[in-house]
Design an enzyme around this catalytic site. Structure first.
Site, PDB file in Angstrom:
ATOM      1  N   ASP A  22      -4.148  -8.359  -4.371  1.00 12.24           N
ATOM      2  CA  ASP A  22      -4.373  -9.409  -3.381  1.00 12.24           C
ATOM      3  C   ASP A  22      -4.559 -10.770  -4.037  1.00 12.24           C
ATOM      4  O   ASP A  22      -4.128 -11.788  -3.502  1.00 12.24           O
ATOM      5  CB  ASP A  22      -5.591  -9.074  -2.510  1.00 12.24           C
ATOM      6  CG  ASP A  22      -5.209  -8.114  -1.390  1.00 12.24           C
ATOM      7  OD1 ASP A  22      -4.159  -8.341  -0.765  1.00 12.24           O
ATOM      8  OD2 ASP A  22      -5.942  -7.146  -1.156  1.00 12.24           O
ATOM      9  N   GLU A  40     -10.603 -10.895  -5.139  1.00 13.50           N
ATOM     10  CA  GLU A  40      -9.176 -10.800  -4.806  1.00 13.50           C
ATOM     11  C   GLU A  40      -8.703 -11.984  -3.966  1.00 13.50           C
ATOM     12  O   GLU A  40      -7.626 -11.948  -3.395  1.00 13.50           O
ATOM     13  CB  GLU A  40      -8.852  -9.464  -4.133  1.00 13.50           C
ATOM     14  CG  GLU A  40      -9.803  -9.020  -3.072  1.00 13.50           C
ATOM     15  CD  GLU A  40      -9.516  -7.606  -2.557  1.00 13.50           C
ATOM     16  OE1 GLU A  40      -8.488  -7.003  -2.906  1.00 13.50           O
ATOM     17  OE2 GLU A  40     -10.327  -7.131  -1.757  1.00 13.50           O
ATOM     18  N   HIS A  66       0.822  -1.215   0.000  1.00 16.70           N
ATOM     19  CA  HIS A  66       0.000   0.000   0.000  1.00 16.70           C
ATOM     20  C   HIS A  66       0.855   1.265   0.000  1.00 16.70           C
ATOM     21  O   HIS A  66       0.455   2.295  -0.523  1.00 16.70           O
ATOM     22  CB  HIS A  66      -1.000  -0.036   1.150  1.00 16.70           C
ATOM     23  CG  HIS A  66      -2.119  -0.987   0.857  1.00 16.70           C
ATOM     24  ND1 HIS A  66      -2.212  -2.223   1.428  1.00 16.70           N
ATOM     25  CD2 HIS A  66      -3.146  -0.888  -0.019  1.00 16.70           C
ATOM     26  CE1 HIS A  66      -3.266  -2.844   0.927  1.00 16.70           C
ATOM     27  NE2 HIS A  66      -3.855  -2.056   0.061  1.00 16.70           N
ATOM     28  N   CYS A 115      -9.112  -3.435 -11.032  1.00 16.37           N
ATOM     29  CA  CYS A 115      -8.662  -2.236 -10.314  1.00 16.37           C
ATOM     30  C   CYS A 115      -7.346  -2.456  -9.577  1.00 16.37           C
ATOM     31  O   CYS A 115      -6.845  -1.559  -8.918  1.00 16.37           O
ATOM     32  CB  CYS A 115      -9.735  -1.749  -9.336  1.00 16.37           C
ATOM     33  SG  CYS A 115     -10.038  -2.890  -7.991  1.00 16.37           S
TER      34      CYS A 115
HETATM   35  C1  PEP Z   1      -6.162  -5.276  -4.863  1.00 19.65           C
HETATM   36  O1  PEP Z   1      -5.988  -6.042  -3.928  1.00 19.65           O
HETATM   37  O2  PEP Z   1      -5.821  -5.517  -6.035  1.00 19.65           O
HETATM   38  C2  PEP Z   1      -6.788  -3.965  -4.633  1.00 19.65           C
HETATM   39  C3  PEP Z   1      -7.045  -3.148  -5.633  1.00 19.65           C
HETATM   40  O3  PEP Z   1      -7.024  -3.602  -3.325  1.00 19.65           O
HETATM   41  P1  PEP Z   1      -5.860  -3.017  -2.369  1.00 19.65           P
HETATM   42  O4  PEP Z   1      -4.646  -2.780  -3.219  1.00 19.65           O
HETATM   43  O5  PEP Z   1      -6.360  -1.778  -1.741  1.00 19.65           O
HETATM   44  O6  PEP Z   1      -5.679  -4.142  -1.393  1.00 19.65           O
HETATM   45 MG    MG Z   2      -7.004  -5.677  -2.063  1.00 20.29          MG
END
Ligand code: PEP
Ligand code: MG
Length: 579
Positions: A457, A433, A191, A504
């Site tokens: 994820d 995910e 993140h 995403c």
């Molecule tokens: C993901 O896991 O791909 C996602 C978009 O969520 P995050 O990166 O916030 O875990």
């Molecule tokens: Mg995620």
């Protein structure tokens, strides 16, 4: 001059003086000191303890009333610890015997004690671990001379160097002054990396021991395009990089010009490009870069770095502000994805042995219904302002989805009773995910309006590789054949179920992976705002026919390395001027 190789996570070139951050929440690097420096370090420990005691005693005096009494009790416990002579002796002995810095001795000793407390079965005693961490932070703050607070009030340009930065710390960086980020730890889709990208700050992570090879004030080049960091570059290298940095900025300025052009392939297929955001203020960046809405609003960032949880009104305001930017274009609000590496202030010490497999995300929401309902109320109230959709993260089975939907319906009934308006037909989606969700997409599709594939994820859980752990970062790849097979299944299930589908995860922000996604049938992507122009350029340079051919070929390949290099070559062919 020292060159170190890490992982490029946010593009661009940053050249500046290094500012080294010893993070509060993570390990302080072990630095050896000279024999002669030991007494100085011991004195620093004593001074820091004294300053902490004075600070607490002063704060204690000011507390009145019932809440004040409770806080006083806590302060009293902390003071007792700080005045404990055997604690100070343990720390100073470590400096004397092992020639380590004051920071390292304090942190190691306190964490050792906290670890023992945390293991005790008695709830009251185990909770004292949080107090010890608190005391550690207070003493470290005095030792480190409040460097962290300075981060928010920078007046000069710097490159931030740290062992580890939390997503919240990264989000708090001022882009005007922070020219680059380099960390020992981290992975491509951690993140922290995602936030650096969103802010458009060049960043390289997984540099392993960079913090041990750099001093504050050293000149550092952070090459976020190639994952290279150069400490104290020689004159020629510096000149070369300054030229490269200028060229890169020019290229980006050219790319921005395609903002007004549609994201359409050469054979006329329209691709919807949405943006991923963490804060409402980023919504206008998405628009500036040519995004058509928000495909992922990571609302958990509203909770980070604050003692009090946000109220329903604060949620509502954040959503209303975002929707106002986009009018009738989609804004997909993901319910909070707390846990794992993102904690509220009050929960940050509830350490779990395997946080990414623990009480994270929708699981956390289903156990904290008041919090969850407050957010859902705010989302529903905002739904009348534009094209708001809600999305549940980390769904692993149908039951979880049904529970989440049931709570949403409960909240709808509450709003009905209070005659508060909302969009009864607001679309409901889930993130795919986890492998279990990907493998049961056909049944999940019957109960939602859309899927959004969270490749970050999905990759982590499919390959059993922690997305933020530099030790296993070479094993992490979203184009691993196993991950691609799951993605293909999800796309097919969404098509069969006639529901919406987007991607995403960071895969959608990777210019080299976009052709593959299009070839697999993806027509909506949501990505980091600064990457929109570059990815749009790829979309406008290809035909779906070509993409289909590439995807067909790749799905027959069984080596991640071959897939990556095949994609790299394919992208270079269509856009030689960019790559
Ligand atoms: C993901 O896991 O791909 C996602 C978009 O969520 P995050 O990166 O916030 O875990
Ligand atoms: Mg995620």
């Amino acid at each position: 001059m020292e060159i170190k190789k890490g992982i490029a996570v946010s593009p661009g070139i940053g050249i500046s003086k290094a500012m080294i951050i010893d993070s509060e929440d993570y390990l302080i690097p072990r630095r050896q000191i000279e024999f002669s420096q030991r007494m100085i370090e011991i004195q620093r420990v004593k001074n820091a303890f004294k300053a902490s005691i004075d600070e607490l005693a002063e704060m204690e005096v000011g507390k009145k009333g019932i809440e004040g009494e409770k806080i006083k009790d806590i302060f009293a416990v902390h003071l007792r610890f700080l005045r404990d002579k055997s604690l100070v002796k343990r720390i100073t002995d470590l400096i004397r015997d092992e020639f380590v810095t004051a920071e390292f001795a304090v942190s190691t000793t306190m964490r050792d004690i906290a670890g023992h407390f945390a293991k005790v079965k008695d709830h009251y005693i185990s909770e004292r671990a949080a107090d010890i961490y608190d005391i550690e932070r207070r003493v470290l703050k005095h030792l480190l001379g409040r460097k962290k607070e300075d981060l928010g009030r920078l007046k000069d340009e710097v490159a931030v160097v740290a062992r580890q930065l939390s997503p919240t710390e990264t989000a708090g960086l001022n882009k005007q002054f922070v020219k680059g980020i380099a960390t020992d730890a981290g992975g491509r889709t951690s993140h922290t990396a995602i936030v650096a990208r969103s802010l458009g700050i060049p960043a390289v992570v997984a540099l392993e021991d960079l913090t041990e090879h750099i001093e504050a004030g050293d000149t550092i080049i952070i090459d976020g395009n190639h994952g290279v960091v150069i400490v104290s570059p020689d004159e020629d290298t510096l000149k070369q990089y300054e030229k490269y940095a200028r060229e890169f900025v020019e290229l980006n300025e050219k790319l921005v010009l395609i903002r007004e052009k549609p994201a359409v392939t050469r054979d006329g297929v329209k691709i919807t490009m949405l943006g991923n955001i963490e804060f409402p203020e980023e919504a206008s960046t998405v628009l500036d870069k040519g995004g058509e809405g928000i495909g992922l609003y990571r609302t958990e960032f509203l909770y980070l770095n604050r003692v009090e949880e946000p109220t329903e009104e604060e949620h509502y305001k954040a959503y209303a502000d975002t929707v106002a930017v986009f009018g009738q274009r989609p804004v997909i609000i993901r319910t909070m994805d707390l846990g794992a590496d993102k904690f509220t202030q009050s929960k940050r010490f509830m350490r779990e042995p395997n946080p990414f497999l623990g009480l994270r995300s929708i699981r956390f929401c289903l156990r904290n219904l008041d919090m969850f309902k407050a957010q859902l109320r705010a989302i529903l109230r905002a739904s009348v302002l534009g094209e708001v959709k809600v999305m549940f993260p980390l769904i692993t089975n149908l039951q979880e989805l049904m529970q989440a939907k049931m709570i949403l319906h409960d909240v709808m009934e509450d709003l009905d009773e209070a005659s508060i308006s909302y969009n009864r037909n607001m679309e409901i989606g889930i993130m795919i995910e986890t492998p279990s969700a990907a493998l049961t997409g056909a049944s999940l599709a019957r109960d939602v309006d859309f899927f959004s594939i969270g490749t970050n994820d999905l990759t982590q859980y499919t390959l059993a590789v922690d997305r933020g752990n530099e030790l296993v970062s070479t094993l992490y790849s979203s184009v691993d054949p196993a991950v691609l097979r799951l993605i293909r299944t999800v796309i097919q299930d969404a098509q069969k179920g006639q529901i919406g589908l987007s991607v995403c995860g960071e895969m959608a922000s990777e210019p080299e992976q976009v052709m593959l996604l299009l070839g697999m049938g993806v027509r909506t992507i949501s990505l980091a705002p600064p990457m929109i122009p570059e990815v749009k350029q790829v979309i406008r340079s290809v035909t779906i026919e070509e993409c289909n051919r590439i995807a067909r070929k790749i799905l027959t390949m069984n080596s991640e390395r071959h897939i990556s290099s095949f994609l790299r070559n394919a992208t270079r062919k269509v856009l030689p001027e960019v790559f």
